[in-house]
Design an enzyme around this catalytic site. Structure first.
Site, PDB file in Angstrom:
ATOM      1  N   LYS A   1       0.788  -1.237   0.000  1.00 59.90           N
ATOM      2  CA  LYS A   1       0.000   0.000   0.000  1.00 59.90           C
ATOM      3  C   LYS A   1       0.821   1.289   0.000  1.00 59.90           C
ATOM      4  O   LYS A   1       0.469   2.234  -0.685  1.00 59.90           O
ATOM      5  CB  LYS A   1      -0.928  -0.015   1.209  1.00 59.90           C
ATOM      6  CG  LYS A   1      -2.005  -1.095   1.070  1.00 59.90           C
ATOM      7  CD  LYS A   1      -3.291  -0.691   1.680  1.00 59.90           C
ATOM      8  CE  LYS A   1      -3.476  -1.301   3.026  1.00 59.90           C
ATOM      9  NZ  LYS A   1      -4.849  -1.274   3.492  1.00 59.90           N
TER      10      LYS A   1
ATOM     11  N   HIS B   1      -1.808   5.636   9.345  1.00 64.10           N
ATOM     12  CA  HIS B   1      -2.064   6.814   8.494  1.00 64.10           C
ATOM     13  C   HIS B   1      -2.764   7.936   9.258  1.00 64.10           C
ATOM     14  O   HIS B   1      -2.923   9.032   8.730  1.00 64.10           O
ATOM     15  CB  HIS B   1      -2.961   6.424   7.303  1.00 64.10           C
ATOM     16  CG  HIS B   1      -2.260   5.609   6.263  1.00 64.10           C
ATOM     17  ND1 HIS B   1      -1.494   6.166   5.264  1.00 64.10           N
ATOM     18  CD2 HIS B   1      -2.217   4.280   6.057  1.00 64.10           C
ATOM     19  CE1 HIS B   1      -1.005   5.209   4.499  1.00 64.10           C
ATOM     20  NE2 HIS B   1      -1.431   4.048   4.957  1.00 64.10           N
TER      21      HIS B   1
ATOM     22  N   GLU C   1      -1.959  -1.080   9.840  1.00 57.74           N
ATOM     23  CA  GLU C   1      -1.380  -0.211   8.797  1.00 57.74           C
ATOM     24  C   GLU C   1      -2.288   0.984   8.530  1.00 57.74           C
ATOM     25  O   GLU C   1      -1.803   2.071   8.202  1.00 57.74           O
ATOM     26  CB  GLU C   1      -1.126  -1.020   7.520  1.00 57.74           C
ATOM     27  CG  GLU C   1       0.064  -1.964   7.688  1.00 57.74           C
ATOM     28  CD  GLU C   1       0.307  -2.850   6.473  1.00 57.74           C
ATOM     29  OE1 GLU C   1       0.166  -2.372   5.342  1.00 57.74           O
ATOM     30  OE2 GLU C   1       0.627  -4.032   6.676  1.00 57.74           O
TER      31      GLU C   1
HETATM   32  P1  NAD Z   1      -3.074 -10.402   8.904  1.00 59.04           P
HETATM   33  O1  NAD Z   1      -2.528  -9.630  10.051  1.00 59.04           O
HETATM   34  O2  NAD Z   1      -4.481 -10.885   8.986  1.00 59.04           O
HETATM   35  O3  NAD Z   1      -2.151 -11.682   8.620  1.00 59.04           O
HETATM   36  C1  NAD Z   1      -0.776 -11.586   8.458  1.00 59.04           C
HETATM   37  C2  NAD Z   1      -0.185 -12.991   8.251  1.00 59.04           C
HETATM   38  O4  NAD Z   1       1.225 -12.851   7.979  1.00 59.04           O
HETATM   39  C3  NAD Z   1      -0.295 -13.899   9.467  1.00 59.04           C
HETATM   40  O5  NAD Z   1      -0.644 -15.201   9.024  1.00 59.04           O
HETATM   41  C4  NAD Z   1       1.122 -13.931  10.050  1.00 59.04           C
HETATM   42  O6  NAD Z   1       1.428 -15.153  10.721  1.00 59.04           O
HETATM   43  C5  NAD Z   1       1.939 -13.784   8.777  1.00 59.04           C
HETATM   44  N1  NAD Z   1       3.300 -13.263   9.050  1.00 59.04           N
HETATM   45  C6  NAD Z   1       3.643 -12.197   9.814  1.00 59.04           C
HETATM   46  N2  NAD Z   1       4.999 -12.078   9.849  1.00 59.04           N
HETATM   47  C7  NAD Z   1       5.489 -13.111   9.110  1.00 59.04           C
HETATM   48  C8  NAD Z   1       6.809 -13.546   8.808  1.00 59.04           C
HETATM   49  N3  NAD Z   1       7.891 -12.887   9.243  1.00 59.04           N
HETATM   50  N4  NAD Z   1       6.965 -14.656   8.026  1.00 59.04           N
HETATM   51  C9  NAD Z   1       5.873 -15.339   7.571  1.00 59.04           C
HETATM   52  N5  NAD Z   1       4.600 -14.959   7.826  1.00 59.04           N
HETATM   53  C10 NAD Z   1       4.425 -13.864   8.601  1.00 59.04           C
HETATM   54  O7  NAD Z   1      -2.842  -9.535   7.564  1.00 59.04           O
HETATM   55  P2  NAD Z   1      -3.956  -9.003   6.537  1.00 59.04           P
HETATM   56  O8  NAD Z   1      -4.883  -8.082   7.268  1.00 59.04           O
HETATM   57  O9  NAD Z   1      -4.488 -10.157   5.759  1.00 59.04           O
HETATM   58  O10 NAD Z   1      -3.081  -8.047   5.559  1.00 59.04           O
HETATM   59  C11 NAD Z   1      -2.006  -8.478   4.768  1.00 59.04           C
HETATM   60  C12 NAD Z   1      -1.457  -7.303   3.955  1.00 59.04           C
HETATM   61  O11 NAD Z   1      -2.374  -6.969   2.910  1.00 59.04           O
HETATM   62  C13 NAD Z   1      -1.236  -6.015   4.752  1.00 59.04           C
HETATM   63  O12 NAD Z   1       0.053  -5.522   4.499  1.00 59.04           O
HETATM   64  C14 NAD Z   1      -2.278  -5.069   4.206  1.00 59.04           C
HETATM   65  O13 NAD Z   1      -1.881  -3.712   4.209  1.00 59.04           O
HETATM   66  C15 NAD Z   1      -2.429  -5.562   2.783  1.00 59.04           C
HETATM   67  N6  NAD Z   1      -3.718  -5.126   2.191  1.00 59.04           N
HETATM   68  C16 NAD Z   1      -3.695  -4.528   0.978  1.00 59.04           C
HETATM   69  C17 NAD Z   1      -4.861  -4.070   0.391  1.00 59.04           C
HETATM   70  C18 NAD Z   1      -4.845  -3.427  -0.965  1.00 59.04           C
HETATM   71  O14 NAD Z   1      -5.922  -3.117  -1.480  1.00 59.04           O
HETATM   72  N7  NAD Z   1      -3.713  -3.201  -1.590  1.00 59.04           N
HETATM   73  C19 NAD Z   1      -6.074  -4.228   1.064  1.00 59.04           C
HETATM   74  C20 NAD Z   1      -6.069  -4.875   2.297  1.00 59.04           C
HETATM   75  C21 NAD Z   1      -4.890  -5.329   2.841  1.00 59.04           C
END
Ligand code: NAD
Length: 333
Positions: free
Chosen positions: A126, A200, A196
């Site tokens: 993002k 902001h 995240e």
């Molecule tokens: P979440 O917190 O629900 O899950 C994160 C996962 O990553 C967990 O399973 C955790 O165990 C794993 N993880 C953390 N550190 C790790 C490591 N060092 N090695 C391996 N695995 C690891 O996350 P989420 O809410 O699903 O979001 C994921 C990402 O997607 C975020 O960065 C978020 O900003 C991004 N996102 C982007 C958009 C977009 O439109 N571009 C929209 C929503 C979310």
């Protein structure tokens, strides 16, 4: 590339198994052209060349906190991504990982480069400053034989690509305004996304949001009734549209409303593209997402569309870093 290699299903790995990672597994399961074979989370990884079962994996992750506990294909590991890359035969990974700290995604990209692995990577990154770090790895990715597509979620991603298509009607673009509405039943399902977003808000940054405990996030959400109101966010849609020559980054704005206590969207997600046509008319195109489509559907769908595009580029020997607006997604059957 022989015919068999081209015709077989694309073997997909999903890194991160939180809200988006689990939705990704569910979306992939009925696909004919892709097969979910690997996942790593913070505590371990799971790999099976013949494909994984989303119900078992999600249930075990929910109960025990890591896919490493799933019998018989899971492995507990303190360095799960590196361990998985070493053993798994995967064509492309979707990086559904938190970008906390703000350098994390670039670090993961470096791990792939150093491992000697060749294939496709797709993220839903993002922040502009995080994408700038990846842009600096462009040559290294190219030399490593990796095709990395960045900014392939909803925003950046689907909405930025829609803006790129809409821009074609105009000779000059005046503004691109993205407004998103997100509704989730509880914040714990998307911990990284919520942290995240908090980063902001005025008075917070990535470092302070990253350090907040779950109890602190909950206490903060209590003060806002579970709502996050976001304005003028640092979102990479700006740099992506600038690099594509569509407008300057200052002409792009991103904001939204997140309800962390209700799956219904508080407002409709849309992108408005305003410009001047060759006849001198000023007009605005608006692309609005259906209110019933969830954040997970609008992030993971495009991510796999871009993954398919990236695989076809990789097979043609096109490596390096591309943003979501440099190649449009193909539909995954
Ligand atoms: P979440 O917190 O629900 O899950 C994160 C996962 O990553 C967990 O399973 C955790 O165990 C794993 N993880 C953390 N550190 C790790 C490591 N060092 N090695 C391996 N695995 C690891 O996350 P989420 O809410 O699903 O979001 C994921 C990402 O997607 C975020 O960065 C978020 O900003 C991004 N996102 C982007 C958009 C977009 O439109 N571009 C929209 C929503 C979310």
């Amino acid at each position: 590339m022989n015919r068999e290699a081209v015709n077989r299903k694309i073997r997909v790995g999903v890194l991160g198994f939180g809200g988006l990672g689990q939705a990704a597994a569910r979306i992939l399961t009925p696909k004919k052209e892709m097969l979910w074979v690997a996942t790593a989370d913070k505590g371990g990884y799971i790999y099976n060349q013949a494909g994984l079962n989303p119900d078992d994996t999600i249930a075990t992750y929910g109960k025990k906190g890591s896919v490493g506990y799933v019998e018989p294909y899971g492995t507990i590991s303190g360095d799960s991504i590196k361990d998985l890359i070493e053993i798994a035969d995967v064509d492309g990974y979707f990086l559904a990982l938190p970008n906390l700290p703000n350098t994390f995604m670039a670090e993961v990209a470096r791990s792939f480069i150093q491992s000697g692995w060749r294939g496709v990577l797709v993220d839903a990154l993002k922040r502009t400053s995080a994408m700038e770090q990846l842009l600096s790895l462009k040559e290294d990715l190219q030399k490593a034989g990796i095709t990395y597509m960045t900014g392939c979620g909803a925003t950046p991603g689907l909405l930025t690509a829609a803006a790129t298509i809409a821009a074609q009607s105009f000779s000059e673009i005046h503004s691109v305004k993205i407004t998103f509405g997100v509704g989730i039943a509880n914040w714990e399902a998307y911990r990284a996304t919520v942290r995240e977003d908090i980063a902001h808000l005025p008075g917070y940054d990535v470092e302070s949001a990253c350090k907040m405990s779950d109890a602190e996030v909950e206490a903060f959400l209590e003060t806002t009734g579970g709502i996050l109101r976001l304005e003028n966010m640092e979102h990479a849609d700006d740099i992506m549209l600038e690099l594509a020559g569509i407008c300057d980054r200052e002409q792009v704005s991103v904001g939204g409303l997140v309800d962390t206590r209700n799956p219904k969207k508080p407002i409709s997600t849309n992108v408005k593209i305003t410009g001047r046509t060759f006849e001198g008319k000023i007009s605005t195109h608006t692309f609005t997402l259906g209110d019933e489509t969830s954040m997970a559907a609008n992030v993971c769908g495009p991510a796999f569309g871009y993954l398919k595009t990236a695989v076809s580029l990789h097979r043609r020997g096109i490596h390096g870093l591309l943003t979501a607006v440099e190649a449009m997604p193909q539909f995954v059957r």
